[in-house]
Write a protein that holds these residues in place. Structure first.
Motif, mmCIF file in Angstrom:
data_model
loop_
_atom_site.group_PDB
_atom_site.id
_atom_site.type_symbol
_atom_site.label_atom_id
_atom_site.label_comp_id
_atom_site.label_asym_id
_atom_site.label_seq_id
_atom_site.Cartn_x
_atom_site.Cartn_y
_atom_site.Cartn_z
ATOM 1 N N ALA A 333 -1.388 11.955 8.680
ATOM 2 C CA ALA A 333 -1.450 11.666 10.118
ATOM 3 C C ALA A 333 -2.589 10.722 10.472
ATOM 4 O O ALA A 333 -2.513 9.993 11.456
ATOM 5 C CB ALA A 333 -1.598 12.969 10.905
ATOM 6 N N VAL A 334 -3.647 10.720 9.671
ATOM 7 C CA VAL A 334 -4.831 9.911 9.968
ATOM 8 C C VAL A 334 -4.663 8.479 9.464
ATOM 9 O O VAL A 334 -5.089 7.526 10.118
ATOM 10 C CB VAL A 334 -6.088 10.563 9.364
ATOM 11 C CG1 VAL A 334 -7.291 9.630 9.438
ATOM 12 C CG2 VAL A 334 -6.397 11.878 10.082
ATOM 13 N N PHE A 335 -4.050 8.337 8.294
ATOM 14 C CA PHE A 335 -3.820 7.018 7.704
ATOM 15 C C PHE A 335 -2.326 6.701 7.703
ATOM 16 O O PHE A 335 -1.493 7.604 7.572
ATOM 17 C CB PHE A 335 -4.311 6.969 6.253
ATOM 18 C CG PHE A 335 -5.768 7.266 6.065
ATOM 19 C CD1 PHE A 335 -6.710 6.255 6.111
ATOM 20 C CD2 PHE A 335 -6.205 8.557 5.817
ATOM 21 C CE1 PHE A 335 -8.059 6.520 5.919
ATOM 22 C CE2 PHE A 335 -7.547 8.846 5.617
ATOM 23 C CZ PHE A 335 -8.479 7.819 5.677
ATOM 24 N N ALA A 336 -1.987 5.415 7.810
ATOM 25 C CA ALA A 336 -0.596 5.006 7.610
ATOM 26 C C ALA A 336 -0.263 5.173 6.127
ATOM 27 O O ALA A 336 -0.980 4.659 5.261
ATOM 28 C CB ALA A 336 -0.403 3.554 8.030
ATOM 29 N N LYS A 337 0.808 5.900 5.812
ATOM 30 C CA LYS A 337 1.162 6.118 4.413
ATOM 31 C C LYS A 337 1.535 4.810 3.738
ATOM 32 O O LYS A 337 1.258 4.606 2.551
ATOM 33 C CB LYS A 337 2.320 7.105 4.304
ATOM 34 C CG LYS A 337 1.953 8.521 4.728
ATOM 35 C CD LYS A 337 3.067 9.509 4.442
ATOM 36 C CE LYS A 337 3.229 9.721 2.948
ATOM 37 N NZ LYS A 337 4.182 10.817 2.655
#
Length: 564
Positions: A333-337
Motif C-alpha cells: 500500500a505504501v509503494f507502487a508494486k
C-alpha cells in the motif's frame, strides 16, 4: 478547510489578522480593524479560527516546509530541476537554495501569530464558555504544534506569545524552555475540555473531526513527552509520561469514548475513496475545488510521483529503505508494486530496456527508484484505493486529507514508551501486535512479539513507527523526527557518504513486466543489482550544526540573535 468554510469569511478574517499583526496597533488605527473592535461576537471569533486554519493549510499546501525531512533515511529527491534544497538536506549540508528553511520557518510563525491573537483577544468576546473553550483550544494547540515542529528542526527559538513589536531583538529561548512552553500550551488546550467528537460543519465533515479534539491533544502530548525523553534533552523519565498519555487515548478508543481505531485493510489508509476515515486522529483538510494553486489547495499529488511519471519527484524513496521495508499488505500500500509508464507498460522499478544491469542510461523509468503512492490517485472516479495497474491522475492539486496523527501511531508510541519506561509490557506488546497484524502477512512477525524483552520491544516499536509513516513527510512525527529523537541521523550521513554496496536485487532474480499490449514478459538479472543512492555527500559531519537546520538567512539578517 474544505469549501464548507466560506471564502468570504476567510478573506475578512485574513484581512483582520494581517492588520492586527502590524506596527500600526501602537498608533491611532483610524477605522481599521483591531482586536478591540473585532472580537465582539461569535461570528468574529469563528472568523479568527477560520483564519488560523487557513494558516495551518498554508503550512503544508506544498512541499517546501517539509524539505528538511529529507535527512531521514526514507526519502530523497530527484536530481536536477529545482531540487537543490532537497538534496542539500539529504546530504546534511547548508543549502544554497534556502526555500525550505524560509518557508518552514515563516509558515510556522504565521500560525503562531494568528494563534496569539485568538488567545489574547477571544476571551473579551462575550461568547459562551463552551464556544470560547473550542476557540482557545484550537489556538493553544496549533501554537504548541508550530513550536514543536520548529524546535525539532532548528533548536533554540525566539518565542513570541503576544505579537508585541520587538524590533527583531527577541533572544533565543533554549530547547528545554521551548518544550516547557509547548507543554504549557498543550496543558491549556487539554483544560479547554475540547469535544471528543464534533458534529457541526466546519468543525467536522463526513462524521470525522476537522477541528482539534481532546484525543488529538493527548496524542500530541504523548509525542512531545517522547521527544523530551530523547535527544537533545534526554530526560528519559518522560517516557513514562508519554506512555500514560498514549494509554489515555487507547483506553478512550477501547471504551468507545473516542471514535477511532485501525482500519482493517492497510490499503484504505491512503485511499482517496476513504478520505475521512476514523484512523486519523488529526488531519489537515483542503479545498474540494482543485487546481487553484492557493494556500487551500494541496499540491502533494505531484510531490510524491516520480519525475519521469508526470510528477515532481520531490519526495521519493531511498532504495535502502525500500529494501529493508518488511513485506506485506502495508508495503504493497505504501509503494507502487510496479510502475506504469506513459504508454501503459507495467515494469518493476529496476527494469532496464535491455535486461542488462543499470548503467545510468538504460532504465525504463529514468528515476530508477520505487514510488510512494500516498497521494497518487487513479484517473477517473476515485472511489477505491490506488491501483497501480491502472492509469493514474497526473494533476497537481488535490483535496486529499493530510494525516498528521493516526491511531496506529498512538499504539506504537505507547508500545515504545511503555517498554522504555519498563511498565505494562503486556499492554505494550498487545499494542505492537495490533499494528503488525494488519501490516504483515507473515504471522510469525506477530507472535514473535510475545518473546521480546523490554529493550527489543522498544526498538521494534520504534522501527515499526518508521514503517507506518515511511515517506509520509506530512506526519507530525516523521521518520526523520524519530531518528532525530534517537540521535541516529549521523547513521544516515555515514551511509550516504559511504560505499553503499548492499546488494539490492541479487543476480538471477526474475523481473516481471508487461508490454503496452498487455503481454507479460520476464528476464533474469545478469548481475547483482547493487544499492547506490547516486548522491555525493562531501560536507563534513559537524554534530549539532549538521543535525539542526540553518536559521533562515533572511531571518538572521533581521535578528542577529539567530546564531548557533
Amino acid at each position: 478547510m474544505k469549501n464548507k468554510i466560506l471564502s468570504g469569511c476567510l478573506m475578512a478574517a485574513s484581512m483582520f489578522l494581517a492588520s492586527s499583526c502590524s506596527d500600526f496597533l501602537t498608533e491611532d488605527p483610524k477605522g481599521r480593524l483591531t482586536p478591540e473592535s473585532f472580537y465582539t461576537n461569535q461570528n468574529e471569533v469563528d472568523m479568527a479560527v477560520y483564519a488560523l486554519y487557513a494558516k495551518v493549510q498554508a503550512y503544508q499546501c506544498n512541499s517546501n516546509p517539509m524539505i528538511s525531512y529529507c535527512q531521514g533515511d526514507d526519502v530523497t529527491s530527484t536530481t536536477g530541476s529545482n531540487k537543490a534544497a532537497y538534496l542539500s538536506a539529504d546530504a546534511f549540508e547548508s543549502p544554497t537554495d534556502t526555500k525550505g528553511l524560509e518557508d518552514g520557518w515563516k509558515r510556522m510563525y504565521h500560525i503562531i501569530l494568528v494563534a496569539n491573537d485568538i488567545i489574547d483577544n477571544a476571551p473579551q468576546s462575550g461568547i459562551s464558555q463552551e464556544n470560547l473553550n473550542i476557540a482557545m483550544g484550537q489556538a493553544y494547540y496549533w501554537r504548541a504544534y508550530a513550536y514543536y515542529t520548529l524546535v525539532r528542526l532548528f533548536g533554540p527559538l525566539p518565542i513570541n506569545l503576544h505579537n508585541e513589536p520587538d524590533n527583531n531583538t527577541t533572544p533565543l529561548t533554549s530547547v528545554e524552555d521551548v518544550y516547557k512552553q509547548i507543554v504549557e500550551d498543550l496543558d491549556n488546550a487539554e483544560k479547554c475540555n475540547l469535544p471528543a467528537k464534533y458534529t457541526q460543519s466546519p468543525q467536522a465533515i463526513d462524521g470525522q473531526n476537522l477541528y482539534v479534539s481532546q484525543q488529538a491533544v493527548k496524542s500530541t502530548l504523548a509525542a512531545v513527552y517522547m521527544s523530551m525523553a530523547g535527544y537533545p534533552l534526554n530526560k528519559t523519565e518522560y517516557y513514562q509520561k508519554a506512555a500514560q498519555k498514549a494509554k489515555e487515548v487507547i483506553d478512550g478508543v477501547e471504551n468507545g469514548t473516542y471514535d477511532h481505531g485501525l482500519l482493517s485493510d492497510w490499503k484504505e489508509v491512503y485511499s482517496y475513496g476513504n478520505n475521512h476515515h476514523y484512523e486519523t486522529i488529526l488531519g489537515i483538510d483542503y479545498n474540494s475545488t482543485t487546481g487553484g494553486w492557493t494556500e487551500g489547495d494541496s499540491q502533494l499529488s505531484s510531490c510524491h510521483q516520480l519525475n519521469s511519471l508526470q510528477g515532481w519527484g520531490d519526495f521519493i524513496p531511498e532504495r535502502k529503505f525500500w529494501f529493508n521495508y518488511p513485506e506485506g499488505p502495508r508495503k504493497d500500500a505504501v509503494f507502487a508494486k510496479q510502475l506504469r509508464t506513459s504508454n501503459g507498460t507495467l515494469v518493476d522499478w529496476w527494469a532496464t530496456q535491455d535486461g542488462k544491469p543499470y548503467d545510468g542510461t538504460n532504465a525504463v523509468v529514468s528515476d530508477y527508484r520505487p514510488m510512494y503512492v500516498a497521494f497518487t490517485v487513479n484517473d477517473g472516479p476515485a472511489a477505491a484505493p490506488y491501483d497501480y495497474t491502472q492509469p493514474f491522475w497526473g494533476g497537481m492539486c488535490i483535496n486529499k486529507r493530510h494525516q498528521l496523527i493516526r491511531y496506529s501511531e498512538v499504539l506504537l508510541w505507547y508500545a515504545e514508551s511503555a517498554a522504555r519506561a519498563n511498565m505494562d509490557l503486556t499492554g505494550a506488546k498487545n499494542a505492537l501486535k495490533q499494528v503488525r497484524q494488519r501490516a504483515y502477512a507473515d504471522v510469525s512477525k506477530v507472535t514473535e512479539v510475545d518473546n521480546m524483552s523490554a529493550e527489543q520491544l522498544a526498538e521494534a516499536a520504534y522501527q515499526e513507527h518508521g514503517y507506518e509513516v515511511g515517506g509520509y513527510v506530512l506526519a507530525m512525527v516523521t521518520r526523520r523526527s524519530d531518528e532525530f529523537r534517537m540521535n541516529r541521523l549521523k547513521e544516515n550521513y555515514d551511509y550516504r557518504s559511504g560505499a553503499q554496496d548492499l546488494i539490492l536485487v541479487p543476480k538471477g532474480t526474475v523481473t516481471h513486466s508487461m508490454d503496452n499490449e498487455g503481454k507479460a514478459f520476464t528476464y533474469n538479472l545478469q548481475e547483482d543489482l547493487v544499492l547506490k543512492e547516486n548522491m555525493s555527500v562531501t560536507a563534513p559531519w559537524n554534530d549539532v550544526k549538521s543535525i539542526y537546520q540553518d536559521y533562515p538567512p533572511k531571518e538572521v539578517e533581521k535578528n542577529p540573535n539567530l546564531q548557533r
